[in-house]
Design a protein around this motif. Structure first.
Motif, PDB file in Angstrom:
ATOM      1  N   UNK A 191       0.825  -1.207   0.000  1.00 40.69           N
ATOM      2  CA  UNK A 191       0.000   0.000   0.000  1.00 40.69           C
ATOM      3  C   UNK A 191       0.860   1.257   0.000  1.00 40.69           C
ATOM      4  N   UNK A 192       1.993   1.214   0.718  1.00 45.11           N
ATOM      5  CA  UNK A 192       2.849   2.394   0.872  1.00 45.11           C
ATOM      6  C   UNK A 192       3.780   2.605  -0.326  1.00 45.11           C
ATOM      7  N   UNK A 193       4.443   1.542  -0.764  1.00 48.86           N
ATOM      8  CA  UNK A 193       5.467   1.667  -1.800  1.00 48.86           C
ATOM      9  C   UNK A 193       4.985   1.272  -3.197  1.00 48.86           C
ATOM     10  N   UNK A 194       3.841   0.579  -3.264  1.00 45.57           N
ATOM     11  CA  UNK A 194       3.380   0.047  -4.540  1.00 45.57           C
ATOM     12  C   UNK A 194       3.820  -1.402  -4.693  1.00 45.57           C
ATOM     13  N   UNK A 195       3.078  -2.144  -5.499  1.00 46.14           N
ATOM     14  CA  UNK A 195       3.340  -3.576  -5.650  1.00 46.14           C
ATOM     15  C   UNK A 195       4.707  -3.853  -6.274  1.00 46.14           C
ATOM     16  N   UNK A 196       5.078  -3.096  -7.302  1.00 41.02           N
ATOM     17  CA  UNK A 196       6.333  -3.368  -8.007  1.00 41.02           C
ATOM     18  C   UNK A 196       7.541  -3.182  -7.102  1.00 41.02           C
ATOM     19  N   UNK A 197       7.609  -2.069  -6.380  1.00 37.03           N
ATOM     20  CA  UNK A 197       8.755  -1.807  -5.506  1.00 37.03           C
ATOM     21  C   UNK A 197       8.807  -2.799  -4.357  1.00 37.03           C
ATOM     22  N   UNK A 198       7.645  -3.131  -3.787  1.00 32.05           N
ATOM     23  CA  UNK A 198       7.606  -4.083  -2.673  1.00 32.05           C
ATOM     24  C   UNK A 198       8.100  -5.456  -3.105  1.00 32.05           C
ATOM     25  N   UNK A 199       7.634  -5.912  -4.258  1.00 30.98           N
ATOM     26  CA  UNK A 199       8.089  -7.199  -4.769  1.00 30.98           C
ATOM     27  C   UNK A 199       9.584  -7.174  -5.037  1.00 30.98           C
ATOM     28  N   UNK A 200      10.083  -6.062  -5.544  1.00 25.47           N
ATOM     29  CA  UNK A 200      11.514  -5.944  -5.814  1.00 25.47           C
ATOM     30  C   UNK A 200      12.331  -6.037  -4.532  1.00 25.47           C
ATOM     31  N   UNK A 201      11.856  -5.391  -3.472  1.00 22.15           N
ATOM     32  CA  UNK A 201      12.557  -5.452  -2.185  1.00 22.15           C
ATOM     33  C   UNK A 201      12.652  -6.884  -1.687  1.00 22.15           C
ATOM     34  N   UNK A 202      11.547  -7.611  -1.717  1.00 21.89           N
ATOM     35  CA  UNK A 202      11.566  -8.969  -1.177  1.00 21.89           C
ATOM     36  C   UNK A 202      12.244  -9.969  -2.118  1.00 21.89           C
ATOM     37  N   UNK A 203      12.273  -9.674  -3.420  1.00 23.17           N
ATOM     38  CA  UNK A 203      13.059 -10.493  -4.341  1.00 23.17           C
ATOM     39  C   UNK A 203      14.545 -10.396  -4.009  1.00 23.17           C
ATOM     40  N   UNK A 204      15.013  -9.192  -3.637  1.00 26.30           N
ATOM     41  CA  UNK A 204      16.412  -8.991  -3.274  1.00 26.30           C
ATOM     42  C   UNK A 204      16.728  -9.584  -1.901  1.00 26.30           C
ATOM     43  N   UNK A 205      15.753  -9.543  -0.995  1.00 30.02           N
ATOM     44  CA  UNK A 205      15.965 -10.103   0.340  1.00 30.02           C
ATOM     45  C   UNK A 205      15.993 -11.626   0.309  1.00 30.02           C
ATOM     46  N   UNK A 207      17.258 -14.213  -1.417  1.00 26.64           N
ATOM     47  CA  UNK A 207      18.463 -15.058  -1.422  1.00 26.64           C
ATOM     48  C   UNK A 207      19.232 -15.052  -0.105  1.00 26.64           C
ATOM     49  N   UNK A 208      18.980 -14.059   0.736  1.00 24.41           N
ATOM     50  CA  UNK A 208      19.696 -13.936   2.009  1.00 24.41           C
ATOM     51  C   UNK A 208      18.921 -14.537   3.185  1.00 24.41           C
ATOM     52  N   UNK A 209      17.685 -14.974   2.928  1.00 19.28           N
ATOM     53  CA  UNK A 209      16.858 -15.518   4.007  1.00 19.28           C
ATOM     54  C   UNK A 209      17.355 -16.908   4.376  1.00 19.28           C
ATOM     55  N   UNK A 343       6.509 -15.917  -7.253  1.00 19.05           N
ATOM     56  CA  UNK A 343       7.607 -15.171  -7.874  1.00 19.05           C
ATOM     57  C   UNK A 343       8.794 -14.925  -6.946  1.00 19.05           C
ATOM     58  N   UNK A 344       8.599 -15.175  -5.627  1.00 16.67           N
ATOM     59  CA  UNK A 344       9.688 -14.936  -4.690  1.00 16.67           C
ATOM     60  C   UNK A 344       9.962 -16.181  -3.828  1.00 16.67           C
ATOM     61  N   UNK A 345       8.995 -16.554  -3.022  1.00 18.61           N
ATOM     62  CA  UNK A 345       9.188 -17.588  -1.992  1.00 18.61           C
ATOM     63  C   UNK A 345       9.617 -18.938  -2.584  1.00 18.61           C
ATOM     64  N   UNK A 346       8.932 -19.396  -3.643  1.00 18.08           N
ATOM     65  CA  UNK A 346       9.200 -20.730  -4.181  1.00 18.08           C
ATOM     66  C   UNK A 346       9.753 -20.698  -5.597  1.00 18.08           C
ATOM     67  N   UNK A 347      10.295 -19.571  -5.988  1.00 15.97           N
ATOM     68  CA  UNK A 347      10.829 -19.454  -7.349  1.00 15.97           C
ATOM     69  C   UNK A 347      12.111 -20.260  -7.506  1.00 15.97           C
TER      70      UNK A 347
END
Length: 347
Positions: A191-205, A207-209, A343-347
């Motif tokens: 809601x705050x950053x928009x779907x595209x930016x939020x997905x990008x943040x968690x896509x980058x996070x 691999x480090x999880x 697109x992130x968790x099980x990609x």
């Protein structure tokens, strides 16, 4: 941080001693004729242990016994709706629950508005403007960092979501599909950053999880044990572990964060005495006495009432909260989680 917690509890204990001689006016209501103790029935989505702490403290403070009925969000909404529709059903006078449950209850017509002098001090971000529910405390999402790892960073400390996503660190987080408070972070960031930016943040996070945990406490434990360097966690669990001596430090995201709000609401009820008792209990939950009861059992939440000593003592009371509310439908929430999983968790 341990020193801050000790000072906070000491201040509260002194406050309790000063006011111990003053009885809180709880009004009249249902009387248990065997014990002559007034009783108040409250529906809640809180864990049973938290509810019991509050019940014991309030009875000692006011002489009123609070009988909590622990329910899931869905069960609480069903019970409230049934009570509103059936005048002959055994009545609960109040609900103490998470803000999402309270919002749905207000939309379904199960609540009565109530705003007191004490409640009027609560910022609008933590209450419904028409008075149908009132936040009493909140639990923000923070960055929980291992102190040994922090020493290696020198000046390069991640204090924004973007900076965290670009950090070469082992990260702990609770699975969005495992806990409502964790999923709420994902919705709030969208809601705050928009779907595209939020997905990008968690896509980058991603691999480090190290592990997507099932419980809110696990990422904090991992950071405290040095199994991860930084965790995305709720503040209450982080403070609990800090109080127990784990080498952790809290970083508040400067670009904003979300919080899990717990609040009260008065239920539709024909019993005027019960409603009066419920209003008094709702006001008490906004007091230092309620916070003292919780903190003495290692439950650390930020009060919504800025007039309390508890609020003034919290280091993160001026943290930046997101300005956009995650007002997504159930279907939209489902679709967002599904996209994150694919697109992130099980990609």
């Amino acid at each position: 941080m341990r020193r801050y917690t000790t000072l906070l509890l000491t201040a509260f204990l002194l406050l309790a001693i000063v006011i111990a001689g003053s009885a809180y006016l709880a009004g009249s209501g249902h009387i248990d004729h065997r014990t002559k103790t007034p009783e108040l029935t409250v529906l809640t989505t809180l864990p049973a242990e938290e509810a019991e702490i509050l019940s014991d403290a309030y009875e000692e403070n006011s002489g009123v016994r609070v009988n909590f009925v622990p329910l899931s969000s869905a069960e609480a909404l069903e019970r409230m709706q049934a009570q509103a529709e059936n005048a002959h059903q055994t009545k609960a006078a109040m609900v103490l629950a998470d803000w999402q449950t309270l919002g749905k209850a207000s939309q379904s017509g199960c609540l009565e508005p109530y705003v007191s002098e004490r409640g009027d001090m609560v910022p609008e971000a933590f209450r419904q403007q028409d008075g149908y529910w009132m936040g009493v405390w909140y639990d923000p999402v923070v960055f929980c960092i291992n102190r040994d790892y922090l020493k290696t960073l020198r000046a390069d400390i991640p204090d924004t979501w973007q900076a965290l996503s670009e950090q070469d660190a082992r990260i702990g987080i609770t699975d969005f599909m495992a806990a409502d408070a964790s999923a709420n972070l994902f919705y709030a960031m969208t809601a705050e950053f928009g779907e595209e930016k939020t997905m990008d943040i968690f896509e980058k996070i991603h691999p480090h999880v190290v592990q997507y945990a099932r419980y809110l406490s696990n990422p904090v434990r991992q950071a405290g044990m040095g199994e991860v360097d930084i965790s995305i966690a709720v503040e209450s669990e982080t403070l609990r572990y800090i109080h127990d001596g784990y080498p952790l430090q809290i970083i508040y995201p400067t670009d904003g964060t979300t919080a899990w709000i717990t609040g009260t609401a008065i239920l539709q009820n024909d019993g005027e005495r019960e409603k009066a008792m419920a209003k008094n209990f709702a006001d008490w939950l906004l007091s230092d006495e309620a916070q003292l009861a919780l903190q003495s059992h290692n439950y650390f939440f930020v009060p919504t009432n800025p007039g309390t000593l508890a609020y003034k003592s919290f280091a993160g009371k001026n943290l930046v909260l997101f300005t956009q509310l995650p007002q997504f439908s159930e279907q939209q929430r489902h679709d967002l989680l599904d996209k994150w999983a694919r697109e992130v968790r099980f990609k």
